[in-house]
Design an enzyme around this catalytic site. Sequence first.
Site, short mmCIF file in Angstrom:
data_model
loop_
_atom_site.label_atom_id
_atom_site.label_comp_id
_atom_site.label_asym_id
_atom_site.label_seq_id
_atom_site.Cartn_x
_atom_site.Cartn_y
_atom_site.Cartn_z
CG ASP A 132 -0.05 -0.07 2.44
OD1 ASP A 132 0.98 0.32 2.74
OD2 ASP A 132 -0.91 0.11 3.73
CD GLU A 133 5.83 1.35 2.91
OE1 GLU A 133 6.41 1.36 2.80
OE2 GLU A 133 5.52 1.04 4.00
CE1 TYR A 156 9.62 -2.39 -0.34
CE2 TYR A 156 8.04 -0.83 1.17
CZ TYR A 156 8.53 -1.83 0.38
OH TYR A 156 7.52 -3.33 0.37
CE LYS A 160 7.23 -4.24 -4.01
NZ LYS A 160 7.23 -6.07 -4.06
#
Length: 351
Positions: A132-133, A156, A160
């Site tokens: 969800d980040e 990060y 993603k």
Amino acid sequence: MKNLLVTGGCGFIGSNFIRFLFEESDFKGRVINVDKLTYAGNPESLADVAERAGARYAFVHGDICDSVAMARVFDEYGVDAICHFAAESHVDRSIVKPDDFIETNIHGTYVLLQLARERMDRIKLFHHVSTDEVFGSLGETGFFTEETAYQPNSPYSASKAASDHLVRAYHHTYGLPVTISNCSNNYGPYQFPEKLIPLIILNAIEGKPLPVYGDGLNVRDWLFVRDHNTAVWEIMQRGRRGQTYNIGGRNEMKNIEVVGMICDLVEELAPPLPGGKKRRELITFVKDRPGHDRRYAIDCAKLEKELGWKPAESFATGLRKTVQWHLENATWISRVRSGEYQRWIEAHYGK
Ligand code: NAD
Ligand code: TDX
């Protein structure tokens, strides 16, 4: 799916996924687990499962960025489906040293997509496990849906996000059958103790300081790892190809509340600290994480409505199981922390 390639199957979520597939699901095929065994990968997490699964489980010590080695895996094992967990996964590490995140998360995903594309005649599914980040940070209100615009804030989450876009593009451009899941924060057995929950549990058991970043009011939406994996398996079997599904437990908590709950559980389940000191007294506010996202919250209505998925654990039941697991698995924990298991890896698989 007869020959399912699972990448990163020696990590936290991947090892729980393989355990779930063999011990609790109706999966009848073979798993080929490719893992580079970074600091976060530990084959001991699956030793018992591997023994019971026999010829239905194969482990390959390899790097998803190595296209020659990965092509061999695809062809030698007749891979017909992929569940892609392998990644560098810790936000703090990505802030200090983004290199491996760019390489594994972006380039590694590209290598796998390209190999799958070249074998489209037999590939039934490429499932990509994401976070969800990628959506960035929420204010006081609102939820991430599958339509929320991407706004990743850390190296990060940016890596993603890039991998999610590549997966989507391989579906749109080449017709590769893909599904993507974006999940909230996981916790449970076999999580590397750099992440908030296992770190706090272990420090609380041992009477060490409990570091809380900033004001402790950042919100995360917690999901027990088995519930993440039942959702991934549902999506792989019945999710619409080309679609993204959000996974979450509707369980928002402030970090300071999570740490407080862990203190109380450890107080109840572990021996008391010397001198009558209470675990809550160990809470220590420390310097904030740079660019720290304030709040994550997942709207998982699509997954619930389309696939009828529901989590089995509440945060209270899942957290109790997790604390209990840490108390009962001291050997796994001490080996992971001492680096002893890295030596075990060298002895078994070479450097
Ligand atoms: P983890 O760090 O525990 O495990 C990652 C695994 O990938 C390790 O076994 C590692 O050895 C392996 N790996 C790393 N680089 C590799 C490479 N180049 N080639 C082959 N293997 C490699 O991570 P995790 O928490 O289990 O996360 C798994 C996936 O789920 C990741 O893609 C992550 O982004 C995603 N995710 C995690 C969470 C969470 O809360 N942990 C939440 C949502 C999504
Ligand atoms: O010591 C700590 N103290 C602290 O206050 C640590 C390690 C973390 N925190 C805070 C930062 C976050 O607000 O706790 C929260 C959770 O931190 P992490 O466990 O590092 O997780 P997070 O950064 O939210 O990312 C996790 O969830 C999404 C996973 O690591 C990612 O792989 C996943 O994609």
